[in-house]
Design an enzyme around this catalytic site. Sequence first.
Site, PDB file in Angstrom:
ATOM      1  N   ARG A 123       1.190  18.242  14.805  1.00 46.17           N
ATOM      2  CA  ARG A 123       1.101  18.185  13.250  1.00 46.17           C
ATOM      3  C   ARG A 123       2.581  18.152  12.816  1.00 46.17           C
ATOM      4  O   ARG A 123       2.638  18.514  11.716  1.00 46.17           O
ATOM      5  CB  ARG A 123       0.179  19.487  13.025  1.00 46.17           C
ATOM      6  CG  ARG A 123      -1.197  19.578  13.206  1.00 46.17           C
ATOM      7  CD  ARG A 123      -1.620  20.929  12.770  1.00 46.17           C
ATOM      8  NE  ARG A 123      -3.174  20.830  13.032  1.00 46.17           N
ATOM      9  CZ  ARG A 123      -3.879  21.213  14.164  1.00 46.17           C
ATOM     10  NH1 ARG A 123      -2.819  21.839  14.950  1.00 46.17           N
ATOM     11  NH2 ARG A 123      -5.092  21.220  14.352  1.00 46.17           N
ATOM     12  N   LYS A 145       8.041   5.453   5.106  1.00 50.06           N
ATOM     13  CA  LYS A 145       6.608   4.903   5.439  1.00 50.06           C
ATOM     14  C   LYS A 145       6.648   4.779   7.142  1.00 50.06           C
ATOM     15  O   LYS A 145       7.460   4.157   7.777  1.00 50.06           O
ATOM     16  CB  LYS A 145       6.599   3.368   4.758  1.00 50.06           C
ATOM     17  CG  LYS A 145       6.082   3.396   3.225  1.00 50.06           C
ATOM     18  CD  LYS A 145       6.175   2.098   2.889  1.00 50.06           C
ATOM     19  CE  LYS A 145       5.370   2.199   1.442  1.00 50.06           C
ATOM     20  NZ  LYS A 145       5.181   0.699   1.097  1.00 50.06           N
ATOM     21  N   GLU A 187      14.731  -9.319   3.543  1.00 44.21           N
ATOM     22  CA  GLU A 187      14.635  -8.000   2.635  1.00 44.21           C
ATOM     23  C   GLU A 187      15.851  -7.838   1.827  1.00 44.21           C
ATOM     24  O   GLU A 187      15.525  -7.189   0.839  1.00 44.21           O
ATOM     25  CB  GLU A 187      14.354  -6.893   3.779  1.00 44.21           C
ATOM     26  CG  GLU A 187      13.304  -7.097   4.949  1.00 44.21           C
ATOM     27  CD  GLU A 187      11.742  -6.684   3.733  1.00 44.21           C
ATOM     28  OE1 GLU A 187      12.048  -6.265   2.664  1.00 44.21           O
ATOM     29  OE2 GLU A 187      10.631  -6.713   4.374  1.00 44.21           O
ATOM     30  N   LYS A 229      17.044   0.708  -2.468  1.00 43.90           N
ATOM     31  CA  LYS A 229      15.840   1.388  -1.860  1.00 43.90           C
ATOM     32  C   LYS A 229      15.793   2.798  -2.048  1.00 43.90           C
ATOM     33  O   LYS A 229      14.593   3.548  -2.670  1.00 43.90           O
ATOM     34  CB  LYS A 229      15.560   0.996  -0.303  1.00 43.90           C
ATOM     35  CG  LYS A 229      14.293   1.628   0.151  1.00 43.90           C
ATOM     36  CD  LYS A 229      13.799   0.923   1.344  1.00 43.90           C
ATOM     37  CE  LYS A 229      12.326   1.457   1.569  1.00 43.90           C
ATOM     38  NZ  LYS A 229      11.840   0.740   2.782  1.00 43.90           N
ATOM     39  N   GLU A 239       4.715   5.830  -3.524  1.00 48.38           N
ATOM     40  CA  GLU A 239       4.102   4.433  -4.026  1.00 48.38           C
ATOM     41  C   GLU A 239       3.016   4.736  -4.884  1.00 48.38           C
ATOM     42  O   GLU A 239       1.954   4.010  -4.999  1.00 48.38           O
ATOM     43  CB  GLU A 239       3.674   3.693  -2.824  1.00 48.38           C
ATOM     44  CG  GLU A 239       3.888   1.909  -3.374  1.00 48.38           C
ATOM     45  CD  GLU A 239       3.494   1.188  -2.060  1.00 48.38           C
ATOM     46  OE1 GLU A 239       2.594   0.408  -2.148  1.00 48.38           O
ATOM     47  OE2 GLU A 239       4.264   1.491  -1.138  1.00 48.38           O
ATOM     48  N   ARG A 243       7.485   2.141  -6.632  1.00 48.89           N
ATOM     49  CA  ARG A 243       7.848   1.647  -5.430  1.00 48.89           C
ATOM     50  C   ARG A 243       7.191   0.413  -4.937  1.00 48.89           C
ATOM     51  O   ARG A 243       7.716  -0.220  -4.129  1.00 48.89           O
ATOM     52  CB  ARG A 243       7.502   2.796  -4.392  1.00 48.89           C
ATOM     53  CG  ARG A 243       7.962   2.549  -2.913  1.00 48.89           C
ATOM     54  CD  ARG A 243       7.899   3.747  -2.076  1.00 48.89           C
ATOM     55  NE  ARG A 243       8.566   3.542  -0.605  1.00 48.89           N
ATOM     56  CZ  ARG A 243       8.643   4.386   0.093  1.00 48.89           C
ATOM     57  NH1 ARG A 243       8.684   5.658   0.223  1.00 48.89           N
ATOM     58  NH2 ARG A 243       8.795   4.089   1.346  1.00 48.89           N
ATOM     59  N   ASN A 247       7.482  -4.124  -2.427  1.00 46.56           N
ATOM     60  CA  ASN A 247       6.402  -5.116  -1.785  1.00 46.56           C
ATOM     61  C   ASN A 247       6.685  -6.525  -2.201  1.00 46.56           C
ATOM     62  O   ASN A 247       5.637  -7.398  -1.840  1.00 46.56           O
ATOM     63  CB  ASN A 247       4.959  -4.687  -2.061  1.00 46.56           C
ATOM     64  CG  ASN A 247       4.616  -3.246  -1.420  1.00 46.56           C
ATOM     65  OD1 ASN A 247       5.203  -3.158  -0.127  1.00 46.56           O
ATOM     66  ND2 ASN A 247       3.981  -2.337  -2.157  1.00 46.56           N
ATOM     67  N   HIS A 250       5.593  -9.324   0.027  1.00 50.41           N
ATOM     68  CA  HIS A 250       4.867  -8.819   1.163  1.00 50.41           C
ATOM     69  C   HIS A 250       3.274  -9.099   1.007  1.00 50.41           C
ATOM     70  O   HIS A 250       2.786  -8.999   2.096  1.00 50.41           O
ATOM     71  CB  HIS A 250       5.150  -7.223   1.236  1.00 50.41           C
ATOM     72  CG  HIS A 250       6.447  -6.878   1.938  1.00 50.41           C
ATOM     73  ND1 HIS A 250       7.643  -7.292   1.230  1.00 50.41           N
ATOM     74  CD2 HIS A 250       6.993  -6.186   2.996  1.00 50.41           C
ATOM     75  CE1 HIS A 250       8.561  -6.758   1.619  1.00 50.41           C
ATOM     76  NE2 HIS A 250       8.172  -6.270   3.003  1.00 50.41           N
ATOM     77  N   HIS A 254       2.039 -10.280   4.129  1.00 47.14           N
ATOM     78  CA  HIS A 254       1.270  -9.699   5.192  1.00 47.14           C
ATOM     79  C   HIS A 254      -0.058 -10.381   5.543  1.00 47.14           C
ATOM     80  O   HIS A 254      -0.683 -10.425   6.703  1.00 47.14           O
ATOM     81  CB  HIS A 254       0.792  -8.284   4.567  1.00 47.14           C
ATOM     82  CG  HIS A 254       1.761  -7.364   4.607  1.00 47.14           C
ATOM     83  ND1 HIS A 254       1.768  -6.284   3.873  1.00 47.14           N
ATOM     84  CD2 HIS A 254       3.125  -7.100   5.368  1.00 47.14           C
ATOM     85  CE1 HIS A 254       2.689  -5.526   4.202  1.00 47.14           C
ATOM     86  NE2 HIS A 254       3.519  -5.992   5.047  1.00 47.14           N
ATOM     87  N   HIS A 267       8.388 -10.569  10.797  1.00 48.07           N
ATOM     88  CA  HIS A 267       7.708 -10.092   9.389  1.00 48.07           C
ATOM     89  C   HIS A 267       8.996 -10.690   8.452  1.00 48.07           C
ATOM     90  O   HIS A 267       8.309 -11.091   7.120  1.00 48.07           O
ATOM     91  CB  HIS A 267       8.248  -8.490   9.559  1.00 48.07           C
ATOM     92  CG  HIS A 267       7.839  -7.697   8.193  1.00 48.07           C
ATOM     93  ND1 HIS A 267       6.878  -7.726   7.419  1.00 48.07           N
ATOM     94  CD2 HIS A 267       8.988  -7.199   7.305  1.00 48.07           C
ATOM     95  CE1 HIS A 267       6.866  -7.137   6.400  1.00 48.07           C
ATOM     96  NE2 HIS A 267       8.069  -6.598   6.270  1.00 48.07           N
TER      97      HIS A 267
END
Length: 362
Positions: A123, A145, A187, A229, A239, A243, A247, A250, A254, A267
């Site tokens: 946890r 993330k 990026e 960032k 997000e 935020r 993306n 992206h 993606h 990527h």
Amino acid sequence: MPGSELRVNLGERSYTITVGAGTLGSLGVVCRGLRLGRNAAIITNTTVGPLYSDRVATALATAGFTPYRIEIPDGEEYKNGATLSLIYDGLLEAGLTRDAFIVALGGGVVGDMAGFAAATFLRGVPFIQVPTTLLAQVDSSVGGKTGINHPLGKNLIGAFYQPRAVVIDVETLSTLPEREYLGGMAEVIKYGVVLDRNLFEYLETAESALRARETSCLTEVIMRSCALKASVVERDEREAGLRAVLNYGHTLGHAVETLTGYSTYLHGEAVAIGMVQAARIAAARTIASPADTVRIEKLLQAFGLPTVLPVFPAGEYAAALLRDKKSRDEGLHFVLNEGIGGFSIATLQDLTELLEICGIRG
């Protein structure tokens, strides 16, 4: 301690990013300053491990920690539940308890998976990001993330879980293959396009030095990218709104990764393709000019990045876009550049316009 420091201010989840040459040697001191437990699991892959895990293990052992190593296969195609189970197996076989911590040593895949393992093992245990690729150093290691891919989409399973520290050693970039290094530049360019016109212009003038991996230039762009960032994450950690600007490129990127099975493009390469398409949509909506699109595409190409969408039927692109985690009941959230240095977020209910502007038909 070598390197420059930058603080990510998130209340009790705040942490420091250290950037410099030779910072791997200071990792044990950093962890000791955080008062972490005695046992540390170094999670790395079969490429990075032989290069840097000995150095990291020595730095931890010298500071009084007991390091364990867990190696996973290298590649985006292994960012899945099966590999995550291998990490859990290694943690359990080492007998680690809740006072242990995880060190993510590698690129974005290692960082995302090790972070998700840290968020869910017993946890939640602390973890440290030690990114060794440019993409991870400027993007995925900062902001919390974590997650894995699913065959139907990228990063659909994960959690927001902040690291306790990020330690960036620019010297690790010397062993990074050229293609991966250039993929990371996508990026950096992203930050310039939507957040910092001055950074974009710096990249245009420093392209030769950056392609030669000059330490001073690298340190400059990594620090500036991390600062950009961090400023976004501090205002929108999970997000909820702002935020989403991160993306940029992206959404279609993606989709490209999903349609090509995560094996054709890196990527950063997929993001580069997505950025050009987003710029074309922005120009079509008159919030940017065609000249801005040309300038963005030219800079990406200067760093050897692809800019052309692979050919797939429009229906397959639409299905991949609608499965994206940025899709909501009201439509798909799509980040567009306003000129160079600004952004807006559009909500697209009908993907027809997007597909037509990008030349996706059939």
